[in-house]
Design an enzyme around this catalytic site. Structure first.
Site, PDB file in Angstrom:
ATOM      1  N   ASP A  81       9.568   4.366  17.392  1.00 10.68           N
ATOM      2  CA  ASP A  81       9.237   4.118  15.994  1.00 10.68           C
ATOM      3  C   ASP A  81       8.841   2.645  15.859  1.00 10.68           C
ATOM      4  O   ASP A  81       9.184   1.817  16.710  1.00 10.68           O
ATOM      5  CB  ASP A  81      10.472   4.440  15.133  1.00 10.68           C
ATOM      6  CG  ASP A  81      10.338   3.955  13.708  1.00 10.68           C
ATOM      7  OD1 ASP A  81       9.373   4.369  13.043  1.00 10.68           O
ATOM      8  OD2 ASP A  81      11.187   3.158  13.264  1.00 10.68           O
ATOM      9  N   ASP A 105       8.517   0.601  12.327  1.00 11.42           N
ATOM     10  CA  ASP A 105       9.153  -0.152  11.247  1.00 11.42           C
ATOM     11  C   ASP A 105      10.673  -0.157  11.373  1.00 11.42           C
ATOM     12  O   ASP A 105      11.310   0.900  11.334  1.00 11.42           O
ATOM     13  CB  ASP A 105       8.752   0.437   9.897  1.00 11.42           C
ATOM     14  CG  ASP A 105       7.271   0.301   9.635  1.00 11.42           C
ATOM     15  OD1 ASP A 105       6.859  -0.754   9.131  1.00 11.42           O
ATOM     16  OD2 ASP A 105       6.518   1.240   9.953  1.00 11.42           O
TER      17      ASP A 105
END
Length: 237
Positions: free
Chosen positions: A12, A14
């Site tokens: 991922d 963010d």
């Protein structure tokens, strides 16, 4: 890639590889401030949402009805992109080191994010930004996280089954997406979630630890003191 010794890691973006929450919050606050004082809680709990989902949530909370959400998304994304280009945030060193180690070991690495490619490219332009074998953005799929589509697409592009792709996430939304796709998941942080192995920080992870997440029965007895990701544990709450 088809062999059972072949595996990959999907990250991922963010909050996991880049601390982007303050950047997004400042852009949301600037948008609201242009029209009215910022109500308490207006920008809370937006982690893991797409820009459109976040803007729609803000509109609903404040009670805005005369503003175009799509135009607000464009304004916010332009502000975030400029902040990325100005290097208001940077790639986390622990993440860059881990990705470099994985690539040196021949392990494919992917990035799976709900952010658009328009703003992601500003981050990827930073000196020393990590390289990825596949990148899936929010605008690459019809359904973003928590739907399984982003991780299913990344696994398909790598030519691997989802069960051979370890996912590194930091939010319940992202974990739900990876679990639904059938990927083994590592959750970075102090929140437990069903289906994920938890580690306190990205710096706790190693190539060996991630390989064990994918193949615990095969690689769990190697004797390598770095095989398990620190105090990682399965959480069921």
């Amino acid at each position: 890639m088809t062999g059972m010794d072949e595996w990959a890691v999907l990250f991922d973006l963010d909050g996991t590889l880049v601390d982007t929450a303050p950047i997004w919050r400042s852009a949301f606050v600037a948008l609201i401030n242009g029209r009215q004082p910022v109500p308490a809680g207006a920008t809370d709990g937006l982690l893991g949402l797409t820009a459109l989902e976040a803007i729609t949530t803000i509109h609903r909370r404040i009670g805005w009805s005369g503003w175009d959400p799509a135009a607000d998304v464009a304004e916010v994304e332009a502000a975030v992109r400029q902040l990325y280009r100005d290097r208001a945030t940077s790639w986390q060193a622990d993440g860059v080191r881990l990705i470099t180690a994985l690539r040196a070991d021949g392990v494919p690495v992917g990035l799976v994010t709900s952010s658009s490619r328009y703003i992601l490219d500003a981050l990827r332009g930073h000196p020393g930004a990590p390289r990825f074998d596949v990148v899936v953005c929010g605008d690459d799929v019809k359904r973003t996280k928590p739907a399984p589509d982003p991780y299913l697409l990344a696994a398909r592009r790598l030519g691997l089954p989802p069960g051979r792709c370890a996912v590194v996430e930091d939010s319940p939304t992202g974990v739900a997406s990876a679990v639904a796709a059938g990927c083994p998941v590592v959750l970075v942080g102090d929140q437990g979630q069903l289906g994920a192995v938890q580690v306190p920080s990205l710096g706790q992870l190693t190539v060996s630890a991630l390989r064990q997440v994918v193949s615990p029965a095969t690689h769990g007895a190697s004797g390598d003191t770095h095989t398990t990701p620190g105090p990682a544990r399965h959480r069921h709450g």
